[in-house]
Scaffold this motif. Structure first.
Motif, PDB file in Angstrom:
ATOM      1  N   LYS A 162       0.824  -1.206   0.000  1.00 46.73           N
ATOM      2  CA  LYS A 162       0.000   0.000   0.000  1.00 46.73           C
ATOM      3  C   LYS A 162       0.860   1.258   0.000  1.00 46.73           C
ATOM      4  O   LYS A 162       0.532   2.234  -0.651  1.00 46.73           O
ATOM      5  CB  LYS A 162      -0.902   0.028   1.233  1.00 46.73           C
ATOM      6  CG  LYS A 162      -2.086  -0.876   1.154  1.00 46.73           C
ATOM      7  CD  LYS A 162      -2.899  -0.755   2.432  1.00 46.73           C
ATOM      8  CE  LYS A 162      -3.492  -2.084   2.788  1.00 46.73           C
ATOM      9  NZ  LYS A 162      -4.148  -2.083   4.086  1.00 46.73           N
ATOM     10  N   ARG A 163       1.959   1.218   0.732  1.00 48.30           N
ATOM     11  CA  ARG A 163       2.800   2.409   0.871  1.00 48.30           C
ATOM     12  C   ARG A 163       3.837   2.550  -0.236  1.00 48.30           C
ATOM     13  O   ARG A 163       4.131   3.642  -0.676  1.00 48.30           O
ATOM     14  CB  ARG A 163       3.498   2.394   2.221  1.00 48.30           C
ATOM     15  CG  ARG A 163       2.534   2.544   3.361  1.00 48.30           C
ATOM     16  CD  ARG A 163       3.213   2.411   4.691  1.00 48.30           C
ATOM     17  NE  ARG A 163       2.240   2.312   5.733  1.00 48.30           N
ATOM     18  CZ  ARG A 163       2.020   3.260   6.623  1.00 48.30           C
ATOM     19  NH1 ARG A 163       2.713   4.367   6.590  1.00 48.30           N
ATOM     20  NH2 ARG A 163       1.116   3.088   7.554  1.00 48.30           N
ATOM     21  N   LEU A 164       4.417   1.424  -0.668  1.00 43.05           N
ATOM     22  CA  LEU A 164       5.519   1.480  -1.624  1.00 43.05           C
ATOM     23  C   LEU A 164       5.087   1.275  -3.070  1.00 43.05           C
ATOM     24  O   LEU A 164       5.782   1.726  -3.982  1.00 43.05           O
ATOM     25  CB  LEU A 164       6.585   0.448  -1.253  1.00 43.05           C
ATOM     26  CG  LEU A 164       7.218   0.614   0.128  1.00 43.05           C
ATOM     27  CD1 LEU A 164       8.152  -0.545   0.429  1.00 43.05           C
ATOM     28  CD2 LEU A 164       7.949   1.937   0.236  1.00 43.05           C
ATOM     29  N   ARG A 165       4.013   0.562  -3.291  1.00 46.17           N
ATOM     30  CA  ARG A 165       3.543   0.267  -4.652  1.00 46.17           C
ATOM     31  C   ARG A 165       2.036   0.512  -4.742  1.00 46.17           C
ATOM     32  O   ARG A 165       1.267  -0.412  -5.033  1.00 46.17           O
ATOM     33  CB  ARG A 165       3.865  -1.181  -5.017  1.00 46.17           C
ATOM     34  CG  ARG A 165       5.321  -1.607  -4.910  1.00 46.17           C
ATOM     35  CD  ARG A 165       6.173  -0.889  -5.893  1.00 46.17           C
ATOM     36  NE  ARG A 165       5.815  -1.309  -7.213  1.00 46.17           N
ATOM     37  CZ  ARG A 165       6.665  -1.480  -8.200  1.00 46.17           C
ATOM     38  NH1 ARG A 165       7.926  -1.224  -8.012  1.00 46.17           N
ATOM     39  NH2 ARG A 165       6.258  -1.863  -9.383  1.00 46.17           N
ATOM     40  N   PRO A 166       1.580   1.740  -4.515  1.00 49.24           N
ATOM     41  CA  PRO A 166       0.127   1.981  -4.463  1.00 49.24           C
ATOM     42  C   PRO A 166      -0.594   1.656  -5.767  1.00 49.24           C
ATOM     43  O   PRO A 166      -1.739   1.202  -5.737  1.00 49.24           O
ATOM     44  CB  PRO A 166       0.015   3.467  -4.122  1.00 49.24           C
ATOM     45  CG  PRO A 166       1.343   4.053  -4.421  1.00 49.24           C
ATOM     46  CD  PRO A 166       2.353   2.950  -4.293  1.00 49.24           C
ATOM     47  N   ARG A 167       0.048   1.848  -6.913  1.00 50.76           N
ATOM     48  CA  ARG A 167      -0.609   1.553  -8.203  1.00 50.76           C
ATOM     49  C   ARG A 167      -0.891   0.054  -8.319  1.00 50.76           C
ATOM     50  O   ARG A 167      -2.001  -0.347  -8.663  1.00 50.76           O
ATOM     51  CB  ARG A 167       0.269   2.020  -9.354  1.00 50.76           C
ATOM     52  CG  ARG A 167      -0.433   1.899 -10.690  1.00 50.76           C
ATOM     53  CD  ARG A 167       0.385   2.398 -11.868  1.00 50.76           C
ATOM     54  NE  ARG A 167       1.136   3.607 -11.562  1.00 50.76           N
ATOM     55  CZ  ARG A 167       2.415   3.795 -11.917  1.00 50.76           C
ATOM     56  NH1 ARG A 167       3.055   2.874 -12.593  1.00 50.76           N
ATOM     57  NH2 ARG A 167       3.033   4.914 -11.617  1.00 50.76           N
ATOM     58  N   GLU A 168       0.112  -0.782  -8.033  1.00 51.92           N
ATOM     59  CA  GLU A 168      -0.076  -2.233  -8.114  1.00 51.92           C
ATOM     60  C   GLU A 168      -1.095  -2.703  -7.075  1.00 51.92           C
ATOM     61  O   GLU A 168      -1.862  -3.626  -7.324  1.00 51.92           O
ATOM     62  CB  GLU A 168       1.248  -2.973  -7.918  1.00 51.92           C
ATOM     63  CG  GLU A 168       2.192  -2.865  -9.088  1.00 51.92           C
ATOM     64  CD  GLU A 168       3.018  -1.582  -9.077  1.00 51.92           C
ATOM     65  OE1 GLU A 168       2.794  -0.711  -8.215  1.00 51.92           O
ATOM     66  OE2 GLU A 168       3.872  -1.439  -9.967  1.00 51.92           O
TER      67      GLU A 168
END
Length: 180
Positions: A162-168
């Protein structure tokens, strides 16, 4: 080399390094329990993150490199503990890939499948290597602990995604029907 490929390779290398560090650090703090050989499996955060952020192939690469390099660093390469780790990780990776591909399980279910099959693999390997089939009697307790560990690993990984890869993470939520 394309900029995107370089970024992906660098990120996967960092995931592998984090997994190695977590695996080595966790080996210094064995849980004082009646159950022999039980570990939480914090290093599996790296593999689960790779699965959801990059895909099946990259998870297998991160996990295989982590197991091999950590064994090399700790001097356990090709030892019984290395064979147990390889067996557990192989079944775990296969179970997580199939569970994720089925689109039935959330990240929590995928992680629990991986943890349980890791336990099955290690129990099977130890039983075959030492011809000690009493390990099967510990399987229900180990499986219950694996479910708890799998849920914890999934929660940590979901928070990181959620924090590092919000798009994925948004794509994943849309795929499982939790976001429109």
């Amino acid at each position: 080399m394309k900029k995107q490929n370089f970024k992906t390779i660098t990120t996967l290398a960092m995931l592998t390094a984090v997994g190695i560090v977590l695996q080595i650090v966790e080996s210094f703090f064995p849980l004082v329990m009646v159950i022999p050989g039980y570990k939480i499996g914090l290093a599996n955060i790296a593999g689960l993150f790779a699965l959801y952020a990059y895909g099946n192939k990259d998870m297998v690469i991160v996990t295989a490199l982590r197991v091999f390099i950590a064994a090399l660093a700790t001097g356990t390469l090709f030892s019984v503990s290395f064979l147990l780790s390889v067996t557990g990780c192989t079944l775990s990776c296969l179970a997580m890939i199939l569970a994720k591909r089925s689109n039935i399980f959330s990240i929590y279910g995928v992680s629990v499948c991986g943890a349980v099959f890791h336990t099955f693999g290690q129990t099977l390997a130890i039983s075959l290597i030492y011809q000690q089939f009493f390990m099967g009697s510990l399987l229900p307790v180990l499986t219950a602990l694996s479910v708890v560990s799998g849920l914890g690993i999934a929660w940590i990984t979901a928070t990181l995604l959620k924090r590092l890869r919000p798009r994925e993470w948004k794509v994943y939520l849309h795929q499982v029907g939790l976001e429109k």
